[in-house]
Design a protein around this motif. Structure first.
Motif, PDB file in Angstrom:
ATOM      1  N   TYR A 189       0.949  -1.287  -0.014  1.00  0.00           N
ATOM      2  CA  TYR A 189      -0.023  -0.069   0.272  1.00  0.00           C
ATOM      3  C   TYR A 189       0.743   1.225   0.041  1.00  0.00           C
ATOM      4  N   THR A 190       0.866   2.023  -1.160  1.00  0.00           N
ATOM      5  CA  THR A 190       1.747   3.439  -1.235  1.00  0.00           C
ATOM      6  C   THR A 190       0.962   4.070  -2.023  1.00  0.00           C
ATOM      7  N   ASP A 191      -0.330   4.547  -1.499  1.00  0.00           N
ATOM      8  CA  ASP A 191      -1.295   5.490  -2.328  1.00  0.00           C
ATOM      9  C   ASP A 191      -0.843   6.990  -1.791  1.00  0.00           C
ATOM     10  N   ASP A 192      -0.390   7.552  -2.744  1.00  0.00           N
ATOM     11  CA  ASP A 192       0.150   8.908  -2.321  1.00  0.00           C
ATOM     12  C   ASP A 192      -1.014   9.943  -2.143  1.00  0.00           C
ATOM     13  N   ILE A 193      -1.981   9.699  -2.625  1.00  0.00           N
ATOM     14  CA  ILE A 193      -3.415  10.525  -2.333  1.00  0.00           C
ATOM     15  C   ILE A 193      -3.596  10.302  -0.822  1.00  0.00           C
ATOM     16  N   PHE A 194      -3.731   9.227  -0.386  1.00  0.00           N
ATOM     17  CA  PHE A 194      -4.028   9.117   1.034  1.00  0.00           C
ATOM     18  C   PHE A 194      -2.932   9.471   1.932  1.00  0.00           C
ATOM     19  N   ASP A 195      -1.735   9.366   1.646  1.00  0.00           N
ATOM     20  CA  ASP A 195      -0.599   9.783   2.451  1.00  0.00           C
ATOM     21  C   ASP A 195      -0.659  11.326   2.616  1.00  0.00           C
ATOM     22  N   SER A 196      -1.101  11.874   1.487  1.00  0.00           N
ATOM     23  CA  SER A 196      -1.292  13.332   1.371  1.00  0.00           C
ATOM     24  C   SER A 196      -2.407  13.938   2.343  1.00  0.00           C
ATOM     25  N   LEU A 197      -3.286  13.273   2.367  1.00  0.00           N
ATOM     26  CA  LEU A 197      -4.392  13.556   3.136  1.00  0.00           C
ATOM     27  C   LEU A 197      -4.072  13.247   4.632  1.00  0.00           C
ATOM     28  N   ILE A 198      -3.160  12.412   4.850  1.00  0.00           N
ATOM     29  CA  ILE A 198      -2.790  12.135   6.335  1.00  0.00           C
ATOM     30  C   ILE A 198      -2.090  13.225   6.826  1.00  0.00           C
ATOM     31  N   TYR A 251     -10.312  10.200 -10.316  1.00  0.00           N
ATOM     32  CA  TYR A 251     -11.514  10.240  -9.367  1.00  0.00           C
ATOM     33  C   TYR A 251     -11.545   8.911  -8.621  1.00  0.00           C
ATOM     34  N   HIS A 252     -11.323   7.638  -9.330  1.00  0.00           N
ATOM     35  CA  HIS A 252     -11.326   6.402  -8.485  1.00  0.00           C
ATOM     36  C   HIS A 252     -10.374   6.438  -7.308  1.00  0.00           C
ATOM     37  N   ASN A 253      -9.117   7.143  -7.694  1.00  0.00           N
ATOM     38  CA  ASN A 253      -7.994   6.886  -6.630  1.00  0.00           C
ATOM     39  C   ASN A 253      -8.515   7.821  -5.565  1.00  0.00           C
ATOM     40  N   TYR A 254      -8.949   8.910  -5.691  1.00  0.00           N
ATOM     41  CA  TYR A 254      -9.229   9.898  -4.821  1.00  0.00           C
ATOM     42  C   TYR A 254     -10.472   9.319  -3.945  1.00  0.00           C
ATOM     43  N   GLU A 255     -11.370   8.624  -4.878  1.00  0.00           N
ATOM     44  CA  GLU A 255     -12.591   7.955  -4.072  1.00  0.00           C
ATOM     45  C   GLU A 255     -12.186   6.976  -3.022  1.00  0.00           C
ATOM     46  N   GLN A 256     -11.349   6.211  -3.347  1.00  0.00           N
ATOM     47  CA  GLN A 256     -10.739   4.978  -2.690  1.00  0.00           C
ATOM     48  C   GLN A 256      -9.916   5.517  -1.411  1.00  0.00           C
ATOM     49  N   GLN A 261     -14.118  15.708  -0.497  1.00  0.00           N
ATOM     50  CA  GLN A 261     -15.005  15.080  -1.310  1.00  0.00           C
ATOM     51  C   GLN A 261     -15.743  15.815  -2.348  1.00  0.00           C
ATOM     52  N   GLU A 262     -16.241  17.051  -1.711  1.00  0.00           N
ATOM     53  CA  GLU A 262     -17.223  17.785  -2.627  1.00  0.00           C
ATOM     54  C   GLU A 262     -16.080  18.218  -3.932  1.00  0.00           C
ATOM     55  N   TYR A 263     -15.100  18.588  -3.542  1.00  0.00           N
ATOM     56  CA  TYR A 263     -13.976  19.133  -4.650  1.00  0.00           C
ATOM     57  C   TYR A 263     -14.028  18.015  -5.521  1.00  0.00           C
ATOM     58  N   VAL A 264     -13.643  16.900  -5.154  1.00  0.00           N
ATOM     59  CA  VAL A 264     -13.309  15.989  -6.115  1.00  0.00           C
ATOM     60  C   VAL A 264     -14.712  15.523  -7.176  1.00  0.00           C
ATOM     61  N   ILE A 265     -15.759  15.609  -6.407  1.00  0.00           N
ATOM     62  CA  ILE A 265     -16.879  15.392  -7.100  1.00  0.00           C
ATOM     63  C   ILE A 265     -17.206  16.303  -8.372  1.00  0.00           C
ATOM     64  N   ASN A 266     -16.569  17.478  -7.910  1.00  0.00           N
ATOM     65  CA  ASN A 266     -17.057  18.916  -9.094  1.00  0.00           C
ATOM     66  C   ASN A 266     -15.873  19.172  -9.808  1.00  0.00           C
ATOM     67  N   ASN A 267     -14.844  18.438  -9.690  1.00  0.00           N
ATOM     68  CA  ASN A 267     -13.706  18.732 -10.342  1.00  0.00           C
ATOM     69  C   ASN A 267     -13.237  17.644 -11.175  1.00  0.00           C
ATOM     70  N   PHE A 268     -13.653  16.474 -10.996  1.00  0.00           N
ATOM     71  CA  PHE A 268     -12.921  15.492 -11.761  1.00  0.00           C
ATOM     72  C   PHE A 268     -13.920  14.626 -12.720  1.00  0.00           C
ATOM     73  N   ASP A 269     -13.819  13.851 -13.541  1.00  0.00           N
ATOM     74  CA  ASP A 269     -14.587  13.137 -14.420  1.00  0.00           C
ATOM     75  C   ASP A 269     -14.781  11.729 -13.662  1.00  0.00           C
ATOM     76  N   LYS A 270     -16.160  11.287 -13.277  1.00  0.00           N
ATOM     77  CA  LYS A 270     -16.190  10.213 -12.620  1.00  0.00           C
ATOM     78  C   LYS A 270     -15.805   8.712 -13.321  1.00  0.00           C
ATOM     79  N   ASP A 271     -15.508   8.862 -14.254  1.00  0.00           N
ATOM     80  CA  ASP A 271     -14.841   7.672 -15.237  1.00  0.00           C
ATOM     81  C   ASP A 271     -13.169   7.698 -15.181  1.00  0.00           C
ATOM     82  N   SER A 272     -12.767   8.807 -14.646  1.00  0.00           N
ATOM     83  CA  SER A 272     -11.156   8.972 -14.635  1.00  0.00           C
ATOM     84  C   SER A 272     -10.607   8.044 -13.547  1.00  0.00           C
ATOM     85  N   ILE A 273      -9.352   7.792 -13.908  1.00  0.00           N
ATOM     86  CA  ILE A 273      -8.584   7.090 -12.965  1.00  0.00           C
ATOM     87  C   ILE A 273      -8.354   7.926 -11.597  1.00  0.00           C
TER      88      ILE A 273
END
Length: 356
Positions: free
Chosen positions: A39-48, A81-86, A67-79
């Protein structure tokens, strides 16, 4: 005499000792390969890191805004978006765990603030413990869980059991027992042998601890060491008020106690039996006895001497400030009596050793 004996042991059994160590190193590496998290998710590390110094309420506001920023600024089918969602989902999971523990603390202090409809087992019996806890934080979980999983395989007592058996074989072949019985260097020899074994076991413990520490990736998240140990999900319901850094020191201390105790007991048995068959017979009797006591009284795991232990249960059952509880003391007495009885009734050589 001592130098001659050491040369004899190294020449005759050096390869065997090397093979024993290599076998257990390879086994350890297999455990590491099967347990280490990738597990080396850079997004999760940055949130921490971005929210580490915030309060739990501020973390909630932050992650909701993210979460609201990601929903409004990323395509829901993009990688992306899914990385941020996880990452956000995992963060919210750990945040909920921290809030639940905070609810236990608030309920213990004021009778209000409970977030879950149920309380931990024995909550009221440990209510003073919950009152003293620090507020947990949102931290990386995978690395700590990986470290505890690696610590479940503690092989040093087994290595020392085999190495002492090799020494018995060498002693018998070289006639060392007869030599030390008529030599003025007898005490010096036994002190030297035991000191070498103890130092070697300590080196193995520290090496094993550092290997688990580095392979689990804890060195990369050392900034979380000052967080409450309840920040780790699997330790969330413990009532021990200490930091994660203190908990890691406790892990090392327990490893050292297990290793030193096992070496001392194996050495006592070896000096008394002085034969491979009797040594293994007596050692296995003690191991079986320890296993039976452990199954009858699980809280005695804090002083389980042969690596049959779980540091998580040691921590939960015994606590930080009461590592030698009543059950542990009874276990020590019972183990010593049992060893004395099997040594007394076992037919061994008549000459006595200074350790008996």
């Amino acid at each position: 005499m001592i130098s001659q004996y050491l040369n004899h042991v190294l020449k005759k059994n050096g390869i065997l000792v090397f093979v024993v160590i290599v076998v257990f190193v390879l086994l350890k590496m297999c455990i590491i390969n099967s347990s280490v998290s990738n597990y080396t998710d850079d997004i999760f590390d940055s949130l921490i890191r971005e929210t580490y110094d915030l309060t739990l309420k501020e973390k909630e506001n932050y992650i909701n805004d993210k979460q609201e920023y990601v929903i409004n600024n990323f395509d829901k089918d993009s990688i992306e978006y899914h990385n941020y969602e996880q990452a956000i989902t995992l963060y919210i999971q750990y945040l909920n765990n921290a809030n639940n523990v905070k609810g236990y603390i608030d309920f213990a202090l004021t009778g209000e603030g409970l977030r879950l409809p149920t309380l931990p087992n024995d909550f009221y019996a440990n209510i003073n413990g919950f009152k003293s806890l620090d507020t947990p934080n949102v931290i990386h979980q995978a690395q700590y869980q990986c470290f505890l999983q690696l610590q479940h395989f503690f092989y040093i007592p087994i290595v020392m059991l085999v190495l002492i058996a090799i020494l018995i074989s060498a002693n018998s072949e070289y006639g060392i027992y007869k030599i030390v019985n008529i030599s003025f260097k007898r005490k010096k020899y036994y002190v030297m042998e035991n000191t070498v074994l103890l130092l070697f076991s300590i080196v193995l413990v520290i090496t094993n601890f550092l290997l688990d520490f580095l392979c689990s990736g804890l060195d990369k998240i050392s900034f979380t060491f000052d967080s409450s140990v309840q920040s780790i999900n699997m330790l969330s319901e413990t009532t021990v008020n200490c930091s994660i850094g203190q908990f890691l020191w406790l892990v090392l201390a327990v490893d050292l106690v297990i290793s030193i105790n096992s070496v001392l007991i194996f050495t006592i048995i070896a000096h008394y039996s002085r034969e491979i068959k009797k040594y293994f017979l007596l050692s296995f009797c003690v191991i079986i006895f320890v296993s039976c006591i452990k199954s009858i009284a699980p809280k005695t795991e804090s002083v389980c001497l042969f690596g049959i232990t779980d540091i998580y249960k040691v921590f939960v059952n015994s606590g930080w400030s009461n590592i030698l509880n009543t059950n542990s003391l009874f276990f020590y007495v019972a183990l010593n009596i049992f060893i004395a009885l099997i040594l007394f009734f076992c037919k061994t050589r008549q000459e006595k050793c200074m350790y008996v």
